[in-house]
Motif scaffolding. Sequence first.
Motif, PDB file in Angstrom:
ATOM      1  N   ASP A   1     -16.581  21.879 -19.173  1.00 38.42           N
ATOM      2  CA  ASP A   1     -15.134  21.971 -19.041  1.00 38.42           C
ATOM      3  C   ASP A   1     -14.643  22.923 -20.128  1.00 38.42           C
ATOM      4  O   ASP A   1     -15.449  23.635 -20.730  1.00 38.42           O
ATOM      5  CB  ASP A   1     -14.464  20.580 -19.147  1.00 38.42           C
ATOM      6  N   HIS A   2     -13.340  22.941 -20.384  1.00 35.37           N
ATOM      7  CA  HIS A   2     -12.812  23.920 -21.326  1.00 35.37           C
ATOM      8  C   HIS A   2     -13.456  23.782 -22.721  1.00 35.37           C
ATOM      9  O   HIS A   2     -13.632  24.767 -23.434  1.00 35.37           O
ATOM     10  CB  HIS A   2     -11.294  23.778 -21.429  1.00 35.37           C
ATOM     11  N   HIS A   3     -13.826  22.569 -23.098  1.00 33.99           N
ATOM     12  CA  HIS A   3     -14.384  22.327 -24.426  1.00 33.99           C
ATOM     13  C   HIS A   3     -15.912  22.184 -24.453  1.00 33.99           C
ATOM     14  O   HIS A   3     -16.571  22.725 -25.326  1.00 33.99           O
ATOM     15  CB  HIS A   3     -13.786  21.037 -25.022  1.00 33.99           C
ATOM     16  N   ASN A   4     -16.436  21.425 -23.518  1.00 31.81           N
ATOM     17  CA  ASN A   4     -17.820  20.971 -23.624  1.00 31.81           C
ATOM     18  C   ASN A   4     -18.844  21.856 -22.916  1.00 31.81           C
ATOM     19  O   ASN A   4     -18.616  22.333 -21.816  1.00 31.81           O
ATOM     20  CB  ASN A   4     -17.919  19.545 -23.077  1.00 31.81           C
ATOM     21  N   CYS A   5     -19.983  21.992 -23.583  1.00 33.75           N
ATOM     22  CA  CYS A   5     -21.107  22.761 -23.070  1.00 33.75           C
ATOM     23  C   CYS A   5     -22.326  21.845 -22.939  1.00 33.75           C
ATOM     24  O   CYS A   5     -22.556  20.997 -23.805  1.00 33.75           O
ATOM     25  CB  CYS A   5     -21.496  23.876 -24.046  1.00 33.75           C
ATOM     26  N   LEU A   6     -23.081  22.073 -21.888  1.00 35.32           N
ATOM     27  CA  LEU A   6     -24.394  21.436 -21.730  1.00 35.32           C
ATOM     28  C   LEU A   6     -25.413  22.542 -21.959  1.00 35.32           C
ATOM     29  O   LEU A   6     -25.353  23.573 -21.287  1.00 35.32           O
ATOM     30  CB  LEU A   6     -24.518  20.869 -20.305  1.00 35.32           C
ATOM     31  N   GLU A   7     -26.300  22.344 -22.920  1.00 40.82           N
ATOM     32  CA  GLU A   7     -27.317  23.370 -23.171  1.00 40.82           C
ATOM     33  C   GLU A   7     -28.693  22.732 -23.042  1.00 40.82           C
ATOM     34  O   GLU A   7     -28.961  21.698 -23.653  1.00 40.82           O
ATOM     35  CB  GLU A   7     -27.126  23.989 -24.564  1.00 40.82           C
ATOM     36  N   ILE A   8     -29.539  23.342 -22.212  1.00 42.63           N
ATOM     37  CA  ILE A   8     -30.876  22.801 -21.961  1.00 42.63           C
ATOM     38  C   ILE A   8     -31.883  23.854 -22.414  1.00 42.63           C
ATOM     39  O   ILE A   8     -31.967  24.932 -21.818  1.00 42.63           O
ATOM     40  CB  ILE A   8     -31.059  22.489 -20.468  1.00 42.63           C
ATOM     41  N   ILE A   9     -32.606  23.541 -23.473  1.00 40.90           N
ATOM     42  CA  ILE A   9     -33.527  24.508 -24.067  1.00 40.90           C
ATOM     43  C   ILE A   9     -34.947  24.184 -23.625  1.00 40.90           C
ATOM     44  O   ILE A   9     -35.492  23.130 -23.991  1.00 40.90           O
ATOM     45  CB  ILE A   9     -33.426  24.459 -25.608  1.00 40.90           C
TER      46      ILE A   9
ATOM     47  N   CYS B   1     -38.030  19.891 -22.675  1.00 44.26           N
ATOM     48  CA  CYS B   1     -36.745  20.488 -23.047  1.00 44.26           C
ATOM     49  C   CYS B   1     -35.957  19.654 -24.053  1.00 44.26           C
ATOM     50  O   CYS B   1     -36.168  18.452 -24.186  1.00 44.26           O
ATOM     51  CB  CYS B   1     -35.883  20.733 -21.820  1.00 44.26           C
ATOM     52  N   VAL B   2     -35.094  20.345 -24.753  1.00 41.29           N
ATOM     53  CA  VAL B   2     -34.117  19.707 -25.632  1.00 41.29           C
ATOM     54  C   VAL B   2     -32.763  19.864 -24.939  1.00 41.29           C
ATOM     55  O   VAL B   2     -32.412  20.967 -24.507  1.00 41.29           O
ATOM     56  CB  VAL B   2     -34.062  20.401 -27.013  1.00 41.29           C
ATOM     57  N   VAL B   3     -32.035  18.750 -24.801  1.00 39.07           N
ATOM     58  CA  VAL B   3     -30.727  18.780 -24.136  1.00 39.07           C
ATOM     59  C   VAL B   3     -29.632  18.522 -25.163  1.00 39.07           C
ATOM     60  O   VAL B   3     -29.714  17.560 -25.936  1.00 39.07           O
ATOM     61  CB  VAL B   3     -30.649  17.694 -23.035  1.00 39.07           C
ATOM     62  N   LEU B   4     -28.629  19.369 -25.176  1.00 41.46           N
ATOM     63  CA  LEU B   4     -27.503  19.226 -26.109  1.00 41.46           C
ATOM     64  C   LEU B   4     -26.180  19.188 -25.345  1.00 41.46           C
ATOM     65  O   LEU B   4     -26.022  19.891 -24.348  1.00 41.46           O
ATOM     66  CB  LEU B   4     -27.417  20.441 -27.048  1.00 41.46           C
ATOM     67  N   ILE B   5     -25.249  18.381 -25.841  1.00 37.16           N
ATOM     68  CA  ILE B   5     -23.861  18.488 -25.377  1.00 37.16           C
ATOM     69  C   ILE B   5     -23.001  18.693 -26.616  1.00 37.16           C
ATOM     70  O   ILE B   5     -23.160  17.977 -27.611  1.00 37.16           O
ATOM     71  CB  ILE B   5     -23.422  17.245 -24.577  1.00 37.16           C
ATOM     72  N   TYR B   6     -22.147  19.704 -26.585  1.00 40.85           N
ATOM     73  CA  TYR B   6     -21.313  19.986 -27.757  1.00 40.85           C
ATOM     74  C   TYR B   6     -20.003  20.660 -27.352  1.00 40.85           C
ATOM     75  O   TYR B   6     -19.887  21.213 -26.260  1.00 40.85           O
ATOM     76  CB  TYR B   6     -22.074  20.869 -28.756  1.00 40.85           C
ATOM     77  N   ASP B   7     -19.071  20.607 -28.266  1.00 43.10           N
ATOM     78  CA  ASP B   7     -17.782  21.274 -28.090  1.00 43.10           C
ATOM     79  C   ASP B   7     -17.889  22.660 -28.732  1.00 43.10           C
ATOM     80  O   ASP B   7     -18.015  22.771 -29.956  1.00 43.10           O
ATOM     81  CB  ASP B   7     -16.685  20.451 -28.782  1.00 43.10           C
ATOM     82  N   HIS B   8     -17.854  23.698 -27.913  1.00 47.54           N
ATOM     83  CA  HIS B   8     -18.104  25.043 -28.451  1.00 47.54           C
ATOM     84  C   HIS B   8     -16.958  25.563 -29.314  1.00 47.54           C
ATOM     85  O   HIS B   8     -17.080  26.624 -29.933  1.00 47.54           O
ATOM     86  CB  HIS B   8     -18.404  26.031 -27.313  1.00 47.54           C
ATOM     87  N   HIS B   9     -15.841  24.833 -29.372  1.00 47.12           N
ATOM     88  CA  HIS B   9     -14.734  25.282 -30.223  1.00 47.12           C
ATOM     89  C   HIS B   9     -14.922  24.922 -31.692  1.00 47.12           C
ATOM     90  O   HIS B   9     -14.206  25.421 -32.548  1.00 47.12           O
ATOM     91  CB  HIS B   9     -13.408  24.687 -29.719  1.00 47.12           C
ATOM     92  N   LYS B  10     -15.873  24.029 -31.990  1.00 48.64           N
ATOM     93  CA  LYS B  10     -16.103  23.646 -33.386  1.00 48.64           C
ATOM     94  C   LYS B  10     -16.495  24.887 -34.178  1.00 48.64           C
ATOM     95  O   LYS B  10     -17.385  25.650 -33.757  1.00 48.64           O
ATOM     96  CB  LYS B  10     -17.246  22.621 -33.486  1.00 48.64           C
TER      97      LYS B  10
END
Lengths: 91, 91, 91, 91
Positions: free
Chosen positions: A46-54, A10-19
Amino acid sequence: MEKIKEVAGCVVLIYDHHKRDLLNVLTDIQHDFQNVIISAQHIHLDHHNCLEIIAVKGSPIEAVKLADRLKAVKGVRHTTLSMSTTGKGLA
Amino acid sequence: MEKIKEVAGCVVLIYDHHKRDLLNVLTDIQHDFQNVIISAQHIHLDHHNCLEIIAVKGSPIEAVKLADRLKAVKGVRHTTLSMSTTGKGLA
Amino acid sequence: MEKIKEVAGCVVLIYDHHKRDLLNVLTDIQHDFQNVIISAQHIHLDHHNCLEIIAVKGSPIEAVKLADRLKAVKGVRHTTLSMSTTGKGLA
Amino acid sequence: MEKIKEVAGCVVLIYDHHKRDLLNVLTDIQHDFQNVIISAQHIHLDHHNCLEIIAVKGSPIEAVKLADRLKAVKGVRHTTLSMSTTGKGLA
């Protein structure tokens, strides 16, 4: 790694989805790599951050390319790639 | 359903991720419902279409509200809500 | 539904994972239906109960068969099947 | 890592689901770590092998303990742990 034809992981990402445009760019990239992507798990941290596991399965070269493309997207704070052979393609 | 305090299940969406702003709107709504969303599974069906399965647990009223909000987003082609009691909250 | 060749959606299960052999039976069935299963999302609801959401894509007949097989397993408390056409296979 | 109170990431496992009792043991362990596990994604790689990606959020010490416990299970061929701070708990 010449003889390894198939990996899974898997590829793991953490990002702010508001960007601005981040979600569209990440999704477009993923649709370009449908040959190695099985599915993606998305967790709203949380309100800003997403964890995405592909979840990926297929060519290790394609998996690395995918991780590199995602890592380069502005706004992605964290990227890791975890892969293992599935047992196929080993001489 | 007055006495049911907790349900578990999922909201299923099919949409074209190329629709303008669709991804941002869907993600914003989901971040507003973090109290009932556990995680979401995203599958790239083809170049255009996405299957998104949002696992929910908590108040049945909140789950219905979430499904209604997502269903109303322009570009979402299909929405279903599947819920079951978890056994908690039954008198 | 004769002309629908492809659907996408999910099978939702709630079960007590402590039931004897339940996990092995559910996993064996899923491995028999790899042609329609993309991935499964598993949520630990409490000490006993699991929510399992199996994403499916492919033949609607196979998806129904899968849901029927899983529903018949002793210990499964709840099963739903949600499907939608993907747009492929419509005349 | 004293000041990091919260991480997010995943534990990745590859195993042969036919191994006796493996599924029960893995599921029992996961139910013991509900405080850090959000959900798990399960992919049927082939007739024997499963890819399981467990999304975690919470104490880094608990996440490491979970990975260690899963790694020690007989029949698990591959385990990786990927974690990142979520931004919370940093002094």
